[in-house]
Motif scaffolding. Structure first.
Motif, PDB file in Angstrom:
ATOM      1  N   ALA A   1      36.932  37.896  40.600  1.00 56.71           N
ATOM      2  CA  ALA A   1      36.196  38.043  39.345  1.00 56.71           C
ATOM      3  C   ALA A   1      36.343  39.471  38.836  1.00 56.71           C
ATOM      4  CB  ALA A   1      34.726  37.690  39.556  1.00 56.71           C
ATOM      5  N   MET A   2      37.174  39.615  37.803  1.00 57.93           N
ATOM      6  CA  MET A   2      37.411  40.935  37.221  1.00 57.93           C
ATOM      7  C   MET A   2      36.959  40.982  35.759  1.00 57.93           C
ATOM      8  SD  MET A   2      41.214  41.811  38.674  1.00 57.93           S
ATOM      9  CE  MET A   2      42.012  40.389  37.974  1.00 57.93           C
ATOM     10  N   THR A   3      37.276  39.882  35.014  1.00 56.45           N
ATOM     11  CA  THR A   3      37.126  39.891  33.553  1.00 56.45           C
ATOM     12  C   THR A   3      35.670  39.884  33.115  1.00 56.45           C
ATOM     13  OG1 THR A   3      39.149  38.609  33.469  1.00 56.45           O
ATOM     14  CG2 THR A   3      37.834  38.662  31.462  1.00 56.45           C
TER      15      THR A   3
ATOM     16  N   GLN B   1      33.517  42.246  27.529  1.00 54.42           N
ATOM     17  CA  GLN B   1      34.103  43.286  26.664  1.00 54.42           C
ATOM     18  C   GLN B   1      35.570  43.542  26.961  1.00 54.42           C
ATOM     19  OE1 GLN B   1      31.794  43.747  28.954  1.00 54.42           O
ATOM     20  NE2 GLN B   1      32.584  45.239  30.383  1.00 54.42           N
ATOM     21  N   GLY B   2      36.133  42.905  27.992  1.00 54.22           N
ATOM     22  CA  GLY B   2      37.559  43.128  28.219  1.00 54.22           C
ATOM     23  C   GLY B   2      38.056  42.588  29.542  1.00 54.22           C
ATOM     24  N   GLY B   3      39.248  41.998  29.488  1.00 50.28           N
ATOM     25  CA  GLY B   3      39.858  41.467  30.700  1.00 50.28           C
ATOM     26  C   GLY B   3      41.119  42.225  31.058  1.00 50.28           C
TER      27      GLY B   3
ATOM     28  N   TRP C   1      32.811  37.272  32.821  1.00 49.06           N
ATOM     29  CA  TRP C   1      32.941  36.327  31.698  1.00 49.06           C
ATOM     30  C   TRP C   1      33.857  35.170  32.059  1.00 49.06           C
ATOM     31  CZ3 TRP C   1      30.597  34.493  27.842  1.00 49.06           C
ATOM     32  CH2 TRP C   1      31.217  34.057  26.658  1.00 49.06           C
ATOM     33  N   PHE C   2      34.791  35.430  32.948  1.00 42.81           N
ATOM     34  CA  PHE C   2      35.641  34.356  33.499  1.00 42.81           C
ATOM     35  C   PHE C   2      35.598  34.468  35.009  1.00 42.81           C
ATOM     36  CE2 PHE C   2      37.673  34.356  29.321  1.00 42.81           C
ATOM     37  CZ  PHE C   2      37.995  33.025  29.130  1.00 42.81           C
ATOM     38  N   CYS C   3      35.202  33.388  35.653  1.00 45.67           N
ATOM     39  CA  CYS C   3      35.248  33.375  37.118  1.00 45.67           C
ATOM     40  C   CYS C   3      35.650  31.957  37.505  1.00 45.67           C
ATOM     41  CB  CYS C   3      33.882  33.744  37.686  1.00 45.67           C
ATOM     42  SG  CYS C   3      33.814  33.614  39.477  1.00 45.67           S
TER      43      CYS C   3
ATOM     44  N   ALA D   1      36.972  24.138  38.021  1.00 43.50           N
ATOM     45  CA  ALA D   1      35.879  24.721  37.244  1.00 43.50           C
ATOM     46  C   ALA D   1      36.184  26.185  36.983  1.00 43.50           C
ATOM     47  CB  ALA D   1      34.580  24.586  38.028  1.00 43.50           C
ATOM     48  N   SER D   2      35.993  26.619  35.736  1.00 45.04           N
ATOM     49  CA  SER D   2      35.988  28.054  35.429  1.00 45.04           C
ATOM     50  C   SER D   2      34.604  28.337  34.876  1.00 45.04           C
ATOM     51  CB  SER D   2      37.044  28.413  34.395  1.00 45.04           C
ATOM     52  OG  SER D   2      38.319  28.242  34.943  1.00 45.04           O
ATOM     53  N   SER D   3      34.076  29.514  35.156  1.00 48.38           N
ATOM     54  CA  SER D   3      32.667  29.721  34.839  1.00 48.38           C
ATOM     55  C   SER D   3      32.380  31.118  34.326  1.00 48.38           C
ATOM     56  CB  SER D   3      31.838  29.484  36.096  1.00 48.38           C
ATOM     57  OG  SER D   3      32.129  30.497  37.041  1.00 48.38           O
TER      58      SER D   3
ATOM     59  N   SER E   1      50.310  32.185  31.514  1.00 49.22           N
ATOM     60  CA  SER E   1      50.618  33.388  30.757  1.00 49.22           C
ATOM     61  C   SER E   1      49.379  34.256  30.550  1.00 49.22           C
ATOM     62  CB  SER E   1      51.215  32.995  29.406  1.00 49.22           C
ATOM     63  OG  SER E   1      51.779  34.117  28.810  1.00 49.22           O
ATOM     64  N   ILE E   2      48.191  33.662  30.539  1.00 42.78           N
ATOM     65  CA  ILE E   2      46.981  34.487  30.332  1.00 42.78           C
ATOM     66  C   ILE E   2      46.432  34.993  31.664  1.00 42.78           C
ATOM     67  CG2 ILE E   2      45.333  32.528  30.285  1.00 42.78           C
ATOM     68  CD1 ILE E   2      45.029  35.584  28.026  1.00 42.78           C
ATOM     69  N   TRP E   3      46.630  34.218  32.723  1.00 41.94           N
ATOM     70  CA  TRP E   3      46.114  34.629  34.034  1.00 41.94           C
ATOM     71  C   TRP E   3      46.863  35.828  34.582  1.00 41.94           C
ATOM     72  CZ3 TRP E   3      45.998  29.174  36.676  1.00 41.94           C
ATOM     73  CH2 TRP E   3      44.761  28.583  36.410  1.00 41.94           C
TER      74      TRP E   3
HETATM   75  C1  LIG Z   1      41.078  29.311  32.163  1.00 35.53           C
HETATM   76  C2  LIG Z   1      40.914  30.744  32.501  1.00 35.53           C
HETATM   77  C3  LIG Z   1      40.509  31.105  33.764  1.00 35.53           C
HETATM   78  C4  LIG Z   1      40.324  32.453  34.099  1.00 35.53           C
HETATM   79  N1  LIG Z   1      39.908  32.776  35.365  1.00 35.53           N
HETATM   80  C5  LIG Z   1      39.658  34.079  35.661  1.00 35.53           C
HETATM   81  C6  LIG Z   1      39.163  34.458  36.953  1.00 35.53           C
HETATM   82  O1  LIG Z   1      38.984  33.625  37.835  1.00 35.53           O
HETATM   83  N2  LIG Z   1      38.891  35.744  37.184  1.00 35.53           N
HETATM   84  C7  LIG Z   1      39.080  36.704  36.236  1.00 35.53           C
HETATM   85  O2  LIG Z   1      38.828  37.882  36.503  1.00 35.53           O
HETATM   86  N3  LIG Z   1      39.558  36.395  35.016  1.00 35.53           N
HETATM   87  C8  LIG Z   1      39.854  35.109  34.712  1.00 35.53           C
HETATM   88  N4  LIG Z   1      40.334  34.779  33.460  1.00 35.53           N
HETATM   89  C9  LIG Z   1      40.406  35.808  32.442  1.00 35.53           C
HETATM   90  C10 LIG Z   1      41.792  36.300  32.134  1.00 35.53           C
HETATM   91  O3  LIG Z   1      42.308  37.003  33.222  1.00 35.53           O
HETATM   92  C11 LIG Z   1      41.658  37.172  30.875  1.00 35.53           C
HETATM   93  O4  LIG Z   1      41.343  36.310  29.794  1.00 35.53           O
HETATM   94  C12 LIG Z   1      42.894  37.958  30.587  1.00 35.53           C
HETATM   95  O5  LIG Z   1      43.065  38.956  31.560  1.00 35.53           O
HETATM   96  C13 LIG Z   1      42.844  38.629  29.199  1.00 35.53           C
HETATM   97  O6  LIG Z   1      41.673  39.350  29.021  1.00 35.53           O
HETATM   98  P1  LIG Z   1      40.773  39.128  27.704  1.00 35.53           P
HETATM   99  O7  LIG Z   1      40.478  37.679  27.598  1.00 35.53           O
HETATM  100  O8  LIG Z   1      39.612  40.031  27.767  1.00 35.53           O
HETATM  101  O9  LIG Z   1      41.713  39.516  26.507  1.00 35.53           O
HETATM  102  P2  LIG Z   1      42.028  40.998  25.977  1.00 35.53           P
HETATM  103  O10 LIG Z   1      42.135  41.924  27.117  1.00 35.53           O
HETATM  104  O11 LIG Z   1      41.076  41.323  24.901  1.00 35.53           O
HETATM  105  O12 LIG Z   1      43.473  40.774  25.359  1.00 35.53           O
HETATM  106  C14 LIG Z   1      43.686  40.057  24.142  1.00 35.53           C
HETATM  107  C15 LIG Z   1      45.162  40.130  23.794  1.00 35.53           C
HETATM  108  O13 LIG Z   1      45.543  41.478  23.618  1.00 35.53           O
HETATM  109  C16 LIG Z   1      46.681  41.788  24.376  1.00 35.53           C
HETATM  110  N5  LIG Z   1      46.620  43.172  24.820  1.00 35.53           N
HETATM  111  C17 LIG Z   1      45.708  43.772  25.602  1.00 35.53           C
HETATM  112  N6  LIG Z   1      46.037  45.053  25.800  1.00 35.53           N
HETATM  113  C18 LIG Z   1      47.174  45.293  25.122  1.00 35.53           C
HETATM  114  C19 LIG Z   1      48.024  46.426  24.932  1.00 35.53           C
HETATM  115  N7  LIG Z   1      47.755  47.592  25.507  1.00 35.53           N
HETATM  116  N8  LIG Z   1      49.115  46.283  24.169  1.00 35.53           N
HETATM  117  C20 LIG Z   1      49.431  45.110  23.609  1.00 35.53           C
HETATM  118  N9  LIG Z   1      48.677  44.025  23.734  1.00 35.53           N
HETATM  119  C21 LIG Z   1      47.558  44.093  24.499  1.00 35.53           C
HETATM  120  C22 LIG Z   1      46.668  40.818  25.536  1.00 35.53           C
HETATM  121  O14 LIG Z   1      47.995  40.590  26.014  1.00 35.53           O
HETATM  122  C23 LIG Z   1      46.079  39.579  24.891  1.00 35.53           C
HETATM  123  O15 LIG Z   1      47.110  38.834  24.293  1.00 35.53           O
HETATM  124  C24 LIG Z   1      40.553  33.439  33.127  1.00 35.53           C
HETATM  125  C25 LIG Z   1      40.991  33.083  31.853  1.00 35.53           C
HETATM  126  C26 LIG Z   1      41.172  31.755  31.532  1.00 35.53           C
HETATM  127  C27 LIG Z   1      41.642  31.395  30.153  1.00 35.53           C
END
Ligand SMILES: Cc1cc2nc3c(=O)[nH]c(=O)nc-3n(C[C@H](O)[C@H](O)[C@H](O)COP(=O)(O)OP(=O)(O)OC[C@H]3O[C@@H](n4cnc5c(N)ncnc54)[C@H](O)[C@@H]3O)c2cc1C
Length: 565
Positions: free
Chosen positions: A192-194, A197-199, A225-227, A277-279, A433-435
């Motif tokens: 759990a990192m995200t 305010q930012g992932g 926010w995502f776990c 489940a994602s939570s 691609s998002i993970w």
């Molecule tokens: C189904 C699902 C399950 C998940 N499970 C987990 C989990 O178990 N644990 C966990 O910690 N997280 C989890 N996540 C979260 C995921 O890791 C984050 O959504 C991801 O890291 C992106 O962070 P963010 O959503 O805050 O988007 P942001 O960080 O706001 O990024 C938004 C967009 O901006 C781009 N961006 C960011 N910085 C830059 C830059 N410097 N230059 C150019 N582009 C940039 C990104 O590539 C992205 O396209 C999960 C997400 C999903 C969808």
């Protein structure tokens, strides 16, 4: 009127009318034995010791019963029970029995542990192959499996914690009961990192960690926010301590056997699989142990993240392979305009193009897994692994949605119906691609690795040159890519980071194509390698699949892609 081919079973509907030209379901085939590229890779990498297990898992994944588990686990989605009937917190997720069957099968096959417990050659390659077979049937449950596997790499930063947790994590028993870890026969670990305010920029985390006295124990207050997989027994969590962002191991139960102050707020209604489940979770003074040094949270957890990135690449290859298998199966049985679809010249181009892409993806993920096997003892492989992880994770997770989307269309309308399984693959494909670092973040990581670690660029260039002299197009492409790498480094020296960053995807893509081309020339059939070079490197290709040039030997490519056996 079209008549069915002998291969098509003639059935009747309830009105007594013949059901014509519908494709028989693809069941009872062996996913491993049918996959020439994967099985040859296992032999090439000296991992014959695992053929029996791979063959058995490949058989199991093709059975009707296990296919049903995948369907049922996705149709019967997990339920969150925040409270019990007396209003007390429960924070439990309830899964369908099929989910547990899938999890048990994966744990018993050691998908969560194999390279950590098996010292034979190619253990990472074998595990990647096992994961590739499993993810073709049901990818959702491989999320907690992957995180559990990957957690070991980070846990080892703290030998005391590793001694305590590794035996539980590496246990081949699947234990889904909600009890303190010390009472269980096997555990799962999440991450759990995200935060809201930012992932991508985890430095923006605001979850606080307060040290308890002089110990390495802390109380965490904040949210995530995502776990994913919140039913795990423990999580690697990032939080701000006095010296900055730090990594913690946060169990669901405290060592004294009480439920930790870890609260599941709600499950996400998300794109992707429905089985897992994602939570969103909150920590209200949750007990945790420091992992690694305070203030070095990112470099501690990155070891876990690197292994989950490997799995994203494996999953991308798995989805493409399964999409191809389904498309080929359909085209071999369905007729239109007087011919089987597979006899229609344009459909042959689409299928051959998908086959070439899938083969390149499998070879790339295998090469990446090989570098995980070798990196402990070979510094060059370690450097190659560093960059290949980012390249393969980026490219295979970008190609999978396009590939699956095209395969889906090969099945016509049936491909858009849930029962075909293709919609499940399609929903799953964009997740990788998002993970673990989204597309941009990973491409920026490629730049960072090339900039900061000279041995990484050297190892990559050496790998790219390993097929020098075998094909003039490849030699020219590799030379151009090398010059790209050098000019990016020059941009950094000039301090022109904006220009360099804006080109990071272009570079990531070209590096991926060059690596895939080297692997295709060395290991694929002549027809597949030739089609790859001419289309992907020499520019004889369009933006969509099905645009291989007229010179491509479609017959040979389709023959090499094999039939389900
Ligand atoms: C189904 C699902 C399950 C998940 N499970 C987990 C989990 O178990 N644990 C966990 O910690 N997280 C989890 N996540 C979260 C995921 O890791 C984050 O959504 C991801 O890291 C992106 O962070 P963010 O959503 O805050 O988007 P942001 O960080 O706001 O990024 C938004 C967009 O901006 C781009 N961006 C960011 N910085 C830059 C830059 N410097 N230059 C150019 N582009 C940039 C990104 O590539 C992205 O396209 C999960 C997400 C999903 C969808």
């Amino acid at each position: 009127m079209l008549r069915p081919t002998p291969a098509v079973e003639v059935r009747s509907d309830s009105a007594g009318q013949e059901v014509l030209n519908q494709v028989p379901p693809l069941v009872d085939y062996n996913l491993f034995v049918s996959d020439r590229t994967l099985s040859e890779s296992i032999r090439r990498e000296g991992a014959e010791w695992a053929i029996e297990q791979l063959t058995e898992l490949g058989r199991l994944m093709g059975t009707e019963q296990v296919q049903r588990w995948g369907i049922d686990a996705n149709e019967n989605t997990p339920l969150l029970e925040t409270h019990d009937r007396y209003g007390l917190r429960r924070d439990e997720v309830i899964f369908h029995p099929s989910w547990h069957h899938l999890m048990r099968t994966s744990v018993e096959n050691r998908l969560h542990s194999l390279p950590w417990v098996e010292k034979k050659r190619g253990a990472h390659v074998v595990r990647a192959a096992l994961l590739m077979l499993t993810a073709q049937n049901e990818a959702g449950h491989t999320c907690p499996i992957s995180m559990t596997f990957s957690s070991v790499a980070a846990l080892r930063a703290e030998p005391g914690l590793a001694r305590e947790w590794e035996p539980r994590i590496l246990s081949p028993c699947y234990d889904s009961t909600f009890r303190p870890a010390q009472e269980k026969s096997g555990v799962l670990v999440g991450m759990a990192m995200t935060e809201k305010q930012g992932g991508s920029d985890v430095r923006a985390n605001i979850t606080r960690a307060e040290k308890i006295g002089d110990s390495n124990e802390y109380l965490l207050t904040g949210h995530k926010w995502f776990c994913s997989a919140p039913m795990c027994d423990a999580f690697l969590v990032l939080a701000q301590a006095t010296k900055g962002l730090s990594c913690f191991l946060l169990p669901r139960w405290t060592p004294s056997g009480e439920k930790n102050r870890f609260y599941i707020q709600r499950l996400k209604n998300k794109l992707g699989n429905r089985s897992n489940a994602s939570s969103e979770v909150e920590f209200a003074g949750a007990w945790a142990r420091l992992l690694g040094e305070e203030g070095r949270g990112v470099s501690t957890i990155i070891e876990m993240v690197n292994h989950t990135r490997l799995d994203c690449a494996v999953a991308g290859a798995a989805l493409m392979r399964q999409a191809l298998v389904q498309a080929l199966h359909h085209a071999r049985h369905r007729r239109a305009f007087g011919k089987l679809l597979i006899e229609q010249p344009l459909m042959r181009n689409v299928l051959a193009d998908l086959a070439v892409e899938s083969e390149a993806a499998t070879l790339l993920m295998v090469r990446l897994a090989v570098s995980f096997d070798r990196r402990a003892t070979d510094p060059k492989e370690r450097a190659f692994c560093r960059i290949a992880t980012a390249i393969a994770k980026y490219w295979l997770s970008k190609r999978a949605p396009m590939h699956v989307g095209e395969a889906l269309e090969c099945l016509g309308g049936n491909g858009y119906v849930e029962e075909s399984g293709l919609p499940r693959l399609y929903r799953e494909a964009p997740l990788y691609s998002i993970w673990e670092g989204s597309g941009n973040v990973i491409c920026l990581d490629i730049l960072r690795a090339l900039d900061r670690e000279p041995e990484v660029a050297e190892a990559l260039i050496e790998e790219l040159r390993s097929a020098n002299g075998l094909d003039a197009r490849l030699d020219a492409y590799v030379a151009a890519v090398e010059s790209d790498i050098c000019s990016k480094l020059k941009d950094s020296l000039k301090g022109d980071s904006g220009k360099k960053e804006s080109q990071a995807r272009r570079l990531g893509e070209r590096l991926a194509l060059a690596l895939e081309a080297v692997l295709m020339v060395r290991h694929a059939s002549e027809a597949c390698a030739e089609a790859f070079l001419e289309s992907r490197l020499a520019g004889q290709h369009g933006a969509a699949f099905g645009t291989l040039p007229a010179t491509a030997d479609l017959d040979q490519i389709l023959a090499a892609s094999g039939e389900p056996v």
